[in-house]
Scaffold this motif. Sequence first.
Motif, PDB file in Angstrom:
ATOM      1  N   MET A   1       0.828  -1.172   0.000  1.00 52.56           N
ATOM      2  CA  MET A   1       0.000   0.000   0.000  1.00 52.56           C
ATOM      3  C   MET A   1       0.882   1.248   0.000  1.00 52.56           C
ATOM      4  O   MET A   1       1.789   1.376   0.814  1.00 52.56           O
ATOM      5  N   LYS A   2       0.594   2.133  -0.897  1.00 52.77           N
ATOM      6  CA  LYS A   2       1.385   3.344  -1.053  1.00 52.77           C
ATOM      7  C   LYS A   2       1.000   4.360   0.026  1.00 52.77           C
ATOM      8  O   LYS A   2      -0.172   4.613   0.273  1.00 52.77           O
ATOM      9  N   LYS A   3       1.987   4.940   0.670  1.00 49.49           N
ATOM     10  CA  LYS A   3       1.753   5.934   1.716  1.00 49.49           C
ATOM     11  C   LYS A   3       1.507   7.303   1.076  1.00 49.49           C
ATOM     12  O   LYS A   3       2.242   7.721   0.177  1.00 49.49           O
ATOM     13  N   LEU A   4       0.443   7.962   1.519  1.00 47.16           N
ATOM     14  CA  LEU A   4       0.149   9.314   1.034  1.00 47.16           C
ATOM     15  C   LEU A   4       0.991  10.312   1.833  1.00 47.16           C
ATOM     16  O   LEU A   4       1.057  10.239   3.051  1.00 47.16           O
ATOM     17  N   ASN A   5       1.594  11.234   1.145  1.00 45.04           N
ATOM     18  CA  ASN A   5       2.405  12.236   1.808  1.00 45.04           C
ATOM     19  C   ASN A   5       1.802  13.609   1.520  1.00 45.04           C
ATOM     20  O   ASN A   5       2.279  14.340   0.655  1.00 45.04           O
ATOM     21  N   MET A   6       0.684  13.903   2.212  1.00 42.21           N
ATOM     22  CA  MET A   6       0.043  15.213   2.047  1.00 42.21           C
ATOM     23  C   MET A   6      -0.583  15.633   3.360  1.00 42.21           C
ATOM     24  O   MET A   6      -0.904  14.800   4.202  1.00 42.21           O
ATOM     25  N   ASN A   7      -0.766  16.936   3.511  1.00 38.37           N
ATOM     26  CA  ASN A   7      -1.371  17.426   4.746  1.00 38.37           C
ATOM     27  C   ASN A   7      -2.894  17.262   4.668  1.00 38.37           C
ATOM     28  O   ASN A   7      -3.450  16.931   3.621  1.00 38.37           O
ATOM     29  N   MET A   8      -3.575  17.518   5.781  1.00 36.43           N
ATOM     30  CA  MET A   8      -5.016  17.286   5.877  1.00 36.43           C
ATOM     31  C   MET A   8      -5.799  18.174   4.904  1.00 36.43           C
ATOM     32  O   MET A   8      -6.776  17.730   4.307  1.00 36.43           O
ATOM     33  N   VAL A   9      -5.394  19.428   4.755  1.00 34.53           N
ATOM     34  CA  VAL A   9      -6.106  20.337   3.850  1.00 34.53           C
ATOM     35  C   VAL A   9      -6.063  19.809   2.419  1.00 34.53           C
ATOM     36  O   VAL A   9      -7.082  19.756   1.717  1.00 34.53           O
ATOM     37  N   ASP A  10      -4.884  19.383   1.981  1.00 32.25           N
ATOM     38  CA  ASP A  10      -4.751  18.831   0.624  1.00 32.25           C
ATOM     39  C   ASP A  10      -5.552  17.543   0.472  1.00 32.25           C
ATOM     40  O   ASP A  10      -6.197  17.306  -0.551  1.00 32.25           O
ATOM     41  N   PHE A  11      -5.518  16.694   1.523  1.00 29.12           N
ATOM     42  CA  PHE A  11      -6.261  15.437   1.479  1.00 29.12           C
ATOM     43  C   PHE A  11      -7.763  15.694   1.330  1.00 29.12           C
ATOM     44  O   PHE A  11      -8.433  15.106   0.485  1.00 29.12           O
ATOM     45  N   LEU A  12      -8.298  16.610   2.159  1.00 30.71           N
ATOM     46  CA  LEU A  12      -9.730  16.903   2.092  1.00 30.71           C
ATOM     47  C   LEU A  12     -10.108  17.612   0.796  1.00 30.71           C
ATOM     48  O   LEU A  12     -11.207  17.406   0.274  1.00 30.71           O
TER      49      LEU A  12
END
Length: 182
Positions: free
Chosen positions: A1-12
Amino acid sequence: MKKLNMNMVDFLTKYGPKLVADILDRSTILHNPGDLTQPLPLLRTPFLAQGDCIEGIGKVLDNNRTALLNGAMGTGKTLMGIAIAVREHIISGRQTSNVTVEAPPTLIEKWDREITISVAQGFLDVPMENGQTVRVEVPNGSKVFNCSGSDAISKFQEMESGKHTGLCFWLVADTTVRRHYH
């Protein structure tokens, strides 16, 4: 599983619309905030957020036997619990509704006081948001019984006897419940 490297604002920003769509597809909305339909004969008016909670839980109880009211200290859970009991008593059309409240001994007097100052005895004219007034009744009024003493068992037998009518709150300290467990 690939780890996402982004902050919460970008994720949402990226996944928020899909998450909302999935939640709405899987959920049935029972209540929209501000959509208060059931006037209640309360002497103390709940805040709007409390009214939304009362209405929402009431709508859950329309089709379910249980609901959970959870909130932080100071949010008005006692008043909301009382209002929910009043709503259910009125909607059920029963002459008698028994509500058992188990609480720490330090809160039994608070419940007694809150019920006494919050629930109308008989009729109450409730102002609605549209400017009209609706007359609402608590059938046979409400009564409070403290079952936390040594006579707790006889008080609960009294409840079972059907001797009392109206909306009856039976208050019992959790320490009393533990003491009488067999």
